[in-house]
Design a protein around this motif. Structure first.
Motif, PDB file in Angstrom:
ATOM      1  N   LYS A   1     -10.395  44.736 -34.399  1.00  0.00           N
ATOM      2  CA  LYS A   1     -11.181  45.202 -33.256  1.00  0.00           C
ATOM      3  C   LYS A   1     -11.428  44.017 -32.336  1.00  0.00           C
ATOM      4  CE  LYS A   1     -12.253  49.446 -34.666  1.00  0.00           C
ATOM      5  NZ  LYS A   1     -12.283  50.662 -33.893  1.00  0.00           N
ATOM      6  N   GLY A   2     -11.484  44.293 -31.031  1.00  0.00           N
ATOM      7  CA  GLY A   2     -11.783  43.220 -30.106  1.00  0.00           C
ATOM      8  C   GLY A   2     -11.492  43.593 -28.673  1.00  0.00           C
ATOM      9  N   ASP A   3     -11.523  42.587 -27.840  1.00  0.00           N
ATOM     10  CA  ASP A   3     -11.232  42.755 -26.422  1.00  0.00           C
ATOM     11  C   ASP A   3     -10.312  41.612 -25.991  1.00  0.00           C
ATOM     12  OD1 ASP A   3     -12.900  40.551 -26.285  1.00  0.00           O
ATOM     13  OD2 ASP A   3     -14.579  41.641 -25.424  1.00  0.00           O
ATOM     14  N   LEU A   4     -10.173  41.400 -24.731  1.00  0.00           N
ATOM     15  CA  LEU A   4      -9.236  40.397 -24.240  1.00  0.00           C
ATOM     16  C   LEU A   4      -9.587  38.974 -24.657  1.00  0.00           C
ATOM     17  CD1 LEU A   4      -8.592  41.744 -20.647  1.00  0.00           C
ATOM     18  CD2 LEU A   4      -7.086  41.907 -22.630  1.00  0.00           C
ATOM     19  N   LYS A   5     -10.865  38.700 -24.920  1.00  0.00           N
ATOM     20  CA  LYS A   5     -11.249  37.322 -25.236  1.00  0.00           C
ATOM     21  C   LYS A   5     -11.253  37.010 -26.722  1.00  0.00           C
ATOM     22  CE  LYS A   5     -16.204  38.127 -25.223  1.00  0.00           C
ATOM     23  NZ  LYS A   5     -17.491  37.622 -24.942  1.00  0.00           N
ATOM     24  N   GLU A   6     -11.477  38.003 -27.586  1.00  0.00           N
ATOM     25  CA  GLU A   6     -11.608  37.697 -28.998  1.00  0.00           C
ATOM     26  C   GLU A   6     -11.398  38.940 -29.868  1.00  0.00           C
ATOM     27  OE1 GLU A   6     -14.380  34.434 -31.121  1.00  0.00           O
ATOM     28  OE2 GLU A   6     -15.344  35.785 -29.722  1.00  0.00           O
TER      29      GLU A   6
ATOM     30  N   PHE B   1     -16.789  43.668 -32.000  1.00  0.00           N
ATOM     31  CA  PHE B   1     -17.798  42.840 -32.648  1.00  0.00           C
ATOM     32  C   PHE B   1     -18.082  41.675 -31.726  1.00  0.00           C
ATOM     33  CE2 PHE B   1     -18.619  39.010 -35.279  1.00  0.00           C
ATOM     34  CZ  PHE B   1     -19.865  39.381 -35.764  1.00  0.00           C
ATOM     35  N   GLU B   2     -19.331  41.543 -31.351  1.00  0.00           N
ATOM     36  CA  GLU B   2     -19.788  40.404 -30.555  1.00  0.00           C
ATOM     37  C   GLU B   2     -20.719  39.616 -31.457  1.00  0.00           C
ATOM     38  OE1 GLU B   2     -19.107  39.343 -27.565  1.00  0.00           O
ATOM     39  OE2 GLU B   2     -17.979  41.010 -26.767  1.00  0.00           O
TER      40      GLU B   2
ATOM     41  N   TYR C   1     -13.952  39.169 -40.341  1.00  0.00           N
ATOM     42  CA  TYR C   1     -13.146  37.956 -40.456  1.00  0.00           C
ATOM     43  C   TYR C   1     -12.624  37.531 -39.096  1.00  0.00           C
ATOM     44  CZ  TYR C   1     -13.120  39.362 -45.346  1.00  0.00           C
ATOM     45  OH  TYR C   1     -13.508  39.730 -46.610  1.00  0.00           O
ATOM     46  N   ASN C   2     -12.544  36.234 -38.885  1.00  0.00           N
ATOM     47  CA  ASN C   2     -11.995  35.674 -37.661  1.00  0.00           C
ATOM     48  C   ASN C   2     -10.502  35.985 -37.586  1.00  0.00           C
ATOM     49  OD1 ASN C   2     -10.615  33.430 -36.102  1.00  0.00           O
ATOM     50  ND2 ASN C   2     -12.756  32.973 -35.667  1.00  0.00           N
ATOM     51  N   ASP C   3     -10.054  36.466 -36.458  1.00  0.00           N
ATOM     52  CA  ASP C   3      -8.642  36.811 -36.272  1.00  0.00           C
ATOM     53  C   ASP C   3      -7.751  35.579 -36.274  1.00  0.00           C
ATOM     54  OD1 ASP C   3      -6.477  38.673 -35.608  1.00  0.00           O
ATOM     55  OD2 ASP C   3      -6.507  37.731 -33.641  1.00  0.00           O
TER      56      ASP C   3
END
Length: 90
Positions: A13-18, A66-67, A37-39
């Motif tokens: 899950k995420g967006d353009l930044k993370e 997730f922010e 977990y960090n991508d």
């Protein structure tokens, strides 16, 4: 194609930044325990219980992003952890 840092059974899950990998660990009472977990490097960012009140079901399909350190659901709700177990964001 499987990502190198994809924990088994996790969804990305995420967006353009993370991006993060989210994995449902358990559902107990009114809480869902999720490991995040960090991508980039696969490190555990957060292992926490989140209240189920704003979720429509117990899958992770309601989560848009997730922010650090909260979940943003597609219904617009922000869900903060109620109990944090581990992770570099705790």
């Amino acid at each position: 194609m499987e990502e190198a840092n994809n924990p088994k059974g996790a969804i990305r899950k995420g967006d353009l930044k993370e991006y993060y990998w989210l994995k449902k660990i358990s559902v107990s009472g009114n809480f869902i325990r999720i490991c995040i977990y960090n991508d980039y490097d696969g490190k555990l960012a957060l292992d926490a219980d989140f209240p189920l009140a704003n979720f429509s079901d117990t899958t992770l399909n309601d989560i848009r992003i997730f922010e650090p350190c909260y979940l943003v659901l597609y219904n617009g709700h922000i869900v903060e952890p109620s109990k944090i177990y581990d992770g570099y964001l705790k």
